[in-house]
Write an enzyme that holds these catalytic residues in place. Structure first.
Site, PDB file in Angstrom:
ATOM      1  N   GLU A  86       0.846  -1.208   0.000  1.00 29.16           N
ATOM      2  CA  GLU A  86       0.000   0.000   0.000  1.00 29.16           C
ATOM      3  C   GLU A  86       0.871   1.245   0.000  1.00 29.16           C
ATOM      4  O   GLU A  86       2.091   1.181   0.091  1.00 29.16           O
ATOM      5  CB  GLU A  86      -0.913   0.021   1.242  1.00 29.16           C
ATOM      6  CG  GLU A  86      -2.380  -0.284   0.980  1.00 29.16           C
ATOM      7  CD  GLU A  86      -3.102   0.830   0.200  1.00 29.16           C
ATOM      8  OE1 GLU A  86      -2.458   1.832  -0.174  1.00 29.16           O
ATOM      9  OE2 GLU A  86      -4.302   0.669  -0.047  1.00 29.16           O
TER      10      GLU A  86
ATOM     11  N   ASN B 280     -10.182   4.444   0.937  1.00 30.83           N
ATOM     12  CA  ASN B 280      -9.210   4.305  -0.137  1.00 30.83           C
ATOM     13  C   ASN B 280      -9.372   5.439  -1.143  1.00 30.83           C
ATOM     14  O   ASN B 280     -10.242   6.298  -1.007  1.00 30.83           O
ATOM     15  CB  ASN B 280      -9.374   2.953  -0.843  1.00 30.83           C
ATOM     16  CG  ASN B 280      -8.460   1.886  -0.277  1.00 30.83           C
ATOM     17  OD1 ASN B 280      -7.246   2.095  -0.146  1.00 30.83           O
ATOM     18  ND2 ASN B 280      -9.020   0.742   0.089  1.00 30.83           N
TER      19      ASN B 280
ATOM     20  N   ASP C 289      -9.756   0.497  -4.891  1.00 28.80           N
ATOM     21  CA  ASP C 289      -8.701   0.576  -3.880  1.00 28.80           C
ATOM     22  C   ASP C 289      -7.989   1.923  -4.048  1.00 28.80           C
ATOM     23  O   ASP C 289      -8.637   2.930  -4.299  1.00 28.80           O
ATOM     24  CB  ASP C 289      -7.761  -0.629  -3.987  1.00 28.80           C
ATOM     25  CG  ASP C 289      -7.218  -1.045  -2.628  1.00 28.80           C
ATOM     26  OD1 ASP C 289      -6.389  -0.296  -2.072  1.00 28.80           O
ATOM     27  OD2 ASP C 289      -7.600  -2.115  -2.127  1.00 28.80           O
TER      28      ASP C 289
END
Length: 284
Positions: A15, A143, A194
């Site tokens: 991430e 996100n 995402d």
């Protein structure tokens, strides 16, 4: 489209990928592995932390602002020194930080979520001029935090809801004005949104969880193109490279029995010929 495995280290949950514009260096996180990673001039680097860490903004040539499980803190890239800037949900042991990004005014947006993705256990905050203010409560998986080139809008998603919202921002200081509006109903498209970033043309690039693709949406929220990826669980994207025309993307591990899992958790690069925007500097 030319793509490559930029770094084959397999993150449990990759991430927060960010290109440091002054260092010309890429950083990203393994949230569940509690690591900050980099690959600079072909040399792999890795820093370990005691808690989950998830996102960062750059403060200066040697300092990152990192979102940890219980605080925002500065991190000296050269020495590893950490200094707490402000606490983050210290009274809630069920949550951790997730997606985050600096805004054009020098602020930093950061989302929190339940460690087991508990329903609406998280929120999105903005750190600006010493204050950490809640913006959007009751988020399950925050996100896609990014900003339009003209500074008119901030974007964010709740992956669990399958929605990306667009939030009008005040011109002078970047605080939200009015209520967010639905920008893209990803659920109708069959995608789980995402992490995201925006290119120089104002198109939003969105990594998708479970679909093995990155989707490019127009500034009007229309699906413009789809980029096939080497891993199923794509998690975050950022533009970088000397001319900001390389799209870097993190991913997460998946079931080993899945034939598409060979590169799961790796970090990828795509040569697009489309220019992104430099990451904004965080002003502490």
């Amino acid at each position: 489209m030319i793509h490559d495995v930029f770094d084959a280290r397999s993150c449990i949950l990759g991430e927060g990928v960010i290109w440091h514009p002054e260092r010309k260096q890429l950083f990203w996180f393994d949230i569940l592995g509690r690591k900050l990673l980099s690959n600079f001039a072909g040399r792999q680097q890795e820093w370990n932390f005691d808690d989950c860490i998830s996102a960062a903004g750059w403060v200066d040539s040697s300092t990152l602002l990192i979102a940890g499980e219980r605080a925002l803190f500065t991190f000296d890239i050269e020495t590893g020194k950490q200094c707490q800037v402000i606490p983050l949900e210290t009274d809630n042991p069920l949550t951790r930080s997730n997606d985050g990004r600096a805004d054009p005014w020098g602020g930093f947006w950061i989302g929190t979520m339940g460690k087991q993705a508990q329903y609406k256990a998280g929120a999105i905050y903005r750190y600006f001029k010493g204050e950490l203010r809640p913006l959007f409560p009751s988020i399950t998986i925050p996100n896609a935090i990014c900003f339009s080139p003209d500074r008119r809008y901030g974007y964010f998603a709740d992956t669990a809801e399958g929605m990306i919202w667009r939030q009008p921002l005040a011109e002078h200081d970047g605080w939200p004005v009015g209520e967010p509006e639905l920008f893209i109903n990803c659920r109708d498209l069959g995608y789980n949104p995402d992490g995201a970033t925006v290119d120089n043309f104002g198109h939003l690039w969105n990594a998708t969880w479970g679909a093995g693709i990155i989707v490019r949406y127009t500034p009007n929220g229309m699906l413009e193109s789809i980029l096939d990826c080497p891993a199923k669980n794509m998690t975050c994207v950022a533009f970088g490279g000397e001319s900001l025309t390389t799209l870097f993307a993190t991913s997460a591990q998946q079931e080993p029995s899945d034939p598409a899992s060979r590169h799961a958790g790796s970090t990828f690069s795509f040569e697009l010929g489309i220019q992104g925007l430099p990451e904004y500097q965080v002003i502490l």
